[in-house]
Write an enzyme that holds these catalytic residues in place. Structure first.
Site, PDB file in Angstrom:
ATOM      1  N   GLU A 125       0.685  -2.057   0.197  1.00 53.33           N
ATOM      2  CA  GLU A 125       0.135   0.097  -0.366  1.00 53.33           C
ATOM      3  C   GLU A 125       1.079   1.335   0.102  1.00 53.33           C
ATOM      4  O   GLU A 125       0.730   2.103   0.900  1.00 53.33           O
ATOM      5  CB  GLU A 125      -0.951  -0.400   1.075  1.00 53.33           C
ATOM      6  CG  GLU A 125      -2.042  -1.160   1.149  1.00 53.33           C
ATOM      7  CD  GLU A 125      -2.539  -0.833   3.020  1.00 53.33           C
ATOM      8  OE1 GLU A 125      -3.496  -1.396   2.450  1.00 53.33           O
ATOM      9  OE2 GLU A 125      -2.277  -1.235   3.631  1.00 53.33           O
TER      10      GLU A 125
HETATM   11  C1  TNX Z   1      -4.013  -3.814   5.029  1.00 48.46           C
HETATM   12  S1  TNX Z   1      -2.349  -6.294   4.463  1.00 48.46           S
HETATM   13  C2  TNX Z   1      -2.307  -4.181   5.638  1.00 48.46           C
HETATM   14  C3  TNX Z   1      -2.654  -3.019   7.183  1.00 48.46           C
HETATM   15  C4  TNX Z   1      -3.965  -3.218   7.461  1.00 48.46           C
HETATM   16  C5  TNX Z   1      -4.993  -4.343   7.131  1.00 48.46           C
HETATM   17  C6  TNX Z   1      -5.888  -4.113   7.997  1.00 48.46           C
HETATM   18  C7  TNX Z   1      -1.446  -5.417   4.293  1.00 48.46           C
HETATM   19  C8  TNX Z   1      -0.039  -6.174   3.519  1.00 48.46           C
HETATM   20  N1  TNX Z   1      -1.809  -4.247   4.448  1.00 48.46           N
HETATM   21  O1  TNX Z   1      -1.933  -2.138   6.358  1.00 48.46           O
HETATM   22  O2  TNX Z   1      -4.105  -3.392   8.412  1.00 48.46           O
HETATM   23  O3  TNX Z   1      -5.439  -4.082   5.411  1.00 48.46           O
HETATM   24  O4  TNX Z   1      -6.522  -5.431   7.291  1.00 48.46           O
END
Ligand code: TNX
Length: 508
Positions: A312
């Site tokens: 992300e």
């Molecule tokens: C996505 S999964 C994220 C996290 C969040 C999560 C909550 C991932 C690699 N990144 O930063 O905590 O969703 O479900």
């Protein structure tokens, strides 16, 4: 013969033959063995029953083994595997110390209270894991969990035969690990957490204590520093390392919906929006930082892996992202460890060869997720499956469950059980090392909250990771009945599991 699903064993062993009746145990039951597993068995049995077995560390003491529990290692049994036999005596043989530990966990599941008191169900078990990688992740950034809480998490997950603990040690909300070369990280960026809750961090000694405790329970710790995004907290300590927050529409909409503040450069961020932070890609200082952090983590981590995040990074332009992760994965190898990264990192062509990817897309991959994951395999690496719509432990069980999120799915126990890690991506089966079930901690303010989300679903993932698909009883109807038998064990250990209505929970 009694059907395997009448034996309260989770994860399901490769082979179970149920015997007739029970073998009573008492304070005069001797445990013969010089392995640490002997003491672990005695302590766990006492917590459960109040009965303390007698330790007989003299392994030659096998003249009269009636009612005795003999524990030993025999390398002719598979690594992490074991055989177990409860007749008028008990023998547990591990292929190695881990196998013996797992045999003891199975034995503890056979230990039952009944009308005639405590006894072991008679059975013959032969067992070994399907996947070498059986992981859980604990996010200690959005909320912090102290050393004792992490130890309790290790106890309850290693009892299900999980063998890797991934600690998510840095994120926008806080930095959780002492780094000597960059002391302000913990001085200035560790005291806060999501929702304005208090934070915390692990000193190097704390971290080593966790690693050692995990090792005694045959779990390898994987530390993660999330880069180049999820780095707002780094900027609270060292503003020169990060860019100003980059707002995106979904971040702004989420902040409004949840009534959470937007990130402000240099100030602690207490919401849980994502995608706004990035380290500075074109500053050499950033790579000095990455190298120092990786080196210090490597020094205190005996396991071979260091996770560099990579998810992300919406505030990092793609070309910059690619450049960064190519360098960061190389740095991990240069510091003597194997890099792990979230699947987005596979978008970069020249990630270091052998980097292991962690897929967190859905069971039907969306957008570029499958191609990104496959690129790790093309580069000689492999994959760990954390398929979000089945394996995420922070999703709600039901729409009205008080804890957890819903963005990936609503995941009841059956959904957590019925998925196949090799059926998601178009890569050779041998490229799938196994699974990891992550617990993100945005909504979990206490360890009890964590346990509510993790148990019983972690038991479903344990079985997905451990048990052969062909084993008799490897199906939901059998699983839900066997799982029911874990309730008394969790109660004895104070594990605050969610008593889901899908499971016919047992009292004893
Ligand atoms: C996505 S999964 C994220 C996290 C969040 C999560 C909550 C991932 C690699 N990144 O930063 O905590 O969703 O479900």
């Amino acid at each position: 013969m009694v059907l395997p699903h009448s034996m309260p064993l989770v994860p399901l062993p490769a082979s179970v033959i149920a015997g007739d009746g029970r073998l009573p145990v008492s304070g005069s039951t001797r445990v013969i063995g010089d392995s640490p597993a002997a003491q672990q068995l005695i302590d766990a049995a006492e917590r459960r029953t109040g009965i303390r077995f007698t330790l007989s560390p003299d392994t030659a003491d096998t003249a009269d083994t009636t009612s005795a529990i003999v524990l030993r290692v025999d390398p002719s049994v598979a690594p992490e595997g074991y055989t177990l036999r409860v007749t008028d005596s008990v023998e547990v043989v591990g292929g190695d110390e881990a196998g013996l530990f797992y045999g003891v966990q199975t034995l503890l599941q056979l230990l039952r209270d009944g009308d005639e008191g405590w006894a072991l169900l008679r059975a013959e078990v032969a067992d070994a894991p399907r996947f070498e990688r059986r992981g859980v992740m604990l996010d200690v950034t959005r909320h912090f969990f102290d050393v004792d809480e992490v130890k309790k998490f290790i106890d309850s997950t290693s009892a299900l035969k999980f063998n890797h603990l991934h600690l998510h040690l840095s994120d926008d909300q806080g930095w959780r690990i002492q780094i000597d070369a960059w002391p302000k990280l913990t001085e200035l960026a560790s005291s806060t957490a999501s929702l304005g809750d208090p934070g915390g961090f692990y000193t190097k000694d704390d971290y080593r204590e966790i690693v050692a405790y995990a090792a005694e329970r045959h779990m390898l710790v994987i530390p993660e520093i999330d880069l180049p995004g999820h780095t707002h907290a780094i900027g609270v300590a060292y503003p020169e390392l990060v860019e100003d927050p980059v707002m995106n529409d979904s971040l702004i909409a989420e902040s409004v919906r949840l009534d959470q503040p937007l990130p402000v450069a240099g100030e602690p961020y207490l919401g849980w929006g994502v995608g706004h932070s990035s380290v500075r890609i074109h500053e050499e200082r950033t790579y000095e930082f990455v190298r120092d952090v990786v080196r210090e983590l490597a020094e205190m981590t005996p396991g071979p892996f260091i996770h560099i995040g990579g998810d992300e990074s919406l505030g990092t332009p793609q070309a910059d992202f690619d450049h960064f992760v190519e360098r960061a994965t190389a740095i991990v190898f240069e510091e003597g460890k194997i890099p792990l990264a979230w699947h987005e990192v596979g978008a970069a062509n020249d990630i270091a060869e052998g980097t292991i990817g962690q897929y967190w897309g859905k069971t039907t991959p969306e957008g570029s997720h499958a191609a990104e994951a496959a690129h790790f395999v093309e580069r000689g690496g492999a994959l760990i499956m954390s398929t979000a719509d089945v394996a995420y432990l922070d999703m709600k069980y039901t729409a009205d469950f008080p804890l957890g999120l819903t963005w990936a799915a609503i995941i009841d126990v059956r959904t957590a059980y019925e998925w196949e890690p090799t059926a998601v991506l178009d890569v050779p089966e041998s490229a799938i090392l196994g699974i990891e079930a992550p617990l993100w901690s945005e909504t979990t303010r206490t360890l009890s909250d964590v346990e509510q989300l993790v148990f019983p679903r972690a038991a479903a993932h344990a079985e997905v990771a451990w048990s052969a698909r062909s084993a008799a009883g490897r199906d939901w109807e059998s699983f839900r009945v066997r799982l029911a038998g874990l309730a008394p064990l969790w109660k004895a250990e104070g594990v605050d599991f969610h008593p889901s209505a899908e499971i016919p929970w047992s009292e004893r």
